[in-house]
Design an enzyme around this catalytic site. Sequence first.
Site, PDB file in Angstrom:
ATOM      1  N   HIS A  43      23.097  25.692  47.132  1.00 50.27           N
ATOM      2  CA  HIS A  43      24.314  26.390  46.727  1.00 50.27           C
ATOM      3  C   HIS A  43      25.502  25.524  47.139  1.00 50.27           C
ATOM      4  O   HIS A  43      25.346  24.447  47.719  1.00 50.27           O
ATOM      5  CB  HIS A  43      24.390  27.777  47.351  1.00 50.27           C
ATOM      6  CG  HIS A  43      23.570  28.809  46.636  1.00 50.27           C
ATOM      7  ND1 HIS A  43      23.801  29.159  45.330  1.00 50.27           N
ATOM      8  CD2 HIS A  43      22.500  29.549  47.058  1.00 50.27           C
ATOM      9  CE1 HIS A  43      22.934  30.089  44.957  1.00 50.27           C
ATOM     10  NE2 HIS A  43      22.119  30.338  45.979  1.00 50.27           N
ATOM     11  N   ASP A  56      30.975  24.432  43.085  1.00 47.55           N
ATOM     12  CA  ASP A  56      30.684  25.290  41.932  1.00 47.55           C
ATOM     13  C   ASP A  56      31.735  25.151  40.837  1.00 47.55           C
ATOM     14  O   ASP A  56      31.404  24.959  39.662  1.00 47.55           O
ATOM     15  CB  ASP A  56      30.607  26.755  42.372  1.00 47.55           C
ATOM     16  CG  ASP A  56      29.280  27.092  43.041  1.00 47.55           C
ATOM     17  OD1 ASP A  56      28.403  26.214  43.083  1.00 47.55           O
ATOM     18  OD2 ASP A  56      29.126  28.229  43.515  1.00 47.55           O
TER      19      ASP A  56
END
Length: 396
Positions: free
Chosen positions: A143, A173
Amino acid sequence: MVMALAGIKVLDLSRLAPGPHCSMLLADFGADVTLVEAVPGSSAKLGGSGGMRRSEAADHAAAYNALGRGKKSIALNLKEDAAKAVFYEMVKSADVVIEGFRPGVVKRLGVDYDTLAKINPRIICCSISGFGQTGPYSNLVGHDINYISVGGALGVTGRPGQAPAIPVNLVADFAGGGLTAAFAICVAIIAREKTGRGQNVDIGMSDGVLSLMTSAFSGYFGGGSVIRPGATLLNGAAPFYNTYECSDGRWFSIGSIESHFWAALCTVIGTEDLLPKQFNQDEWPATIERFKGIFKQKTADEWMAIMSQHDICAAPVLEMENVVTNEHNLARGMVVEVDSPIGKVKQIGVGPKLSDTPGEPRFTSPILGQHTDEVLKGLGYDDARIAALREAGTVG
């Protein structure tokens, strides 16, 4: 109004934040984006964003899902050949396919670049993954926190002797992933005008993070200088590039690097004796402590009212609730209202301001599978055939 990406058709297979952010950016500038989502229950890993039936809760979630704005939605079970046939038909007239699965998934599904390029040689396929499609980390899960670790951003963030400061998942992200992918897709579209061919775009979010650190590493490569948390001019060591708590518990940022900005700051807060000591690093810790006491004397808004009257690089650290009411952000159109089935809803506006072909959020996010029939009819499917596909669980 002419929109910059009008006529560009995008098929978005992605699920998590980077891909939807990428296609939102494209949709904001006029691209025709269709979300290709999974039929509910067809796959836990390929699952869609929610149920297909309209309800108050579903409408509310869609209205405030800004990442889905400006897009249509079709639900396909790509594990079935009949669904692949539908997707292949869509690819024939598409310009871009976006996916965010782990490396190898699109190959197994039969929707990889090599397969799609045989159907449409002008197709541009963009794969967004954590560590890219190649390299020893390519198959590792992760992540944002992991990608900014490998890309170097987390290692330079924080205070000396403390754990790294973990930012919200913006750097990998959204910047290293979604924004970088949107940029790369636009570059590939321009390249296609020259070559006549599409191409495969491999976006590794850790690569995107490292690319954001190009300037920082220039100093390392050129002179061996390394950045440690809170130990350099631009990450917390300098008193003139720092944050200070105010009397109301809020924080205020100072960025007065240049000597004339430093002079203005010292004049306003009554520290003229520090003027010749700006770059004396031995003085920095004591100066920071002195500034802490000064800034504690007024509220953040009071300091802004004072600083904004002078040539000083300064601004309050805005909390989310204050960001969306800030007069500058509002004047720049960065908080907008978009029509939705539940009425007008607020969303964040479009960042880049183009004079001739501006972007805008055109409509809110669809319900999963909302446009399945519309898309299929556009491909020549009649009602009976669509009903049969839905009955079989091929579409939703």
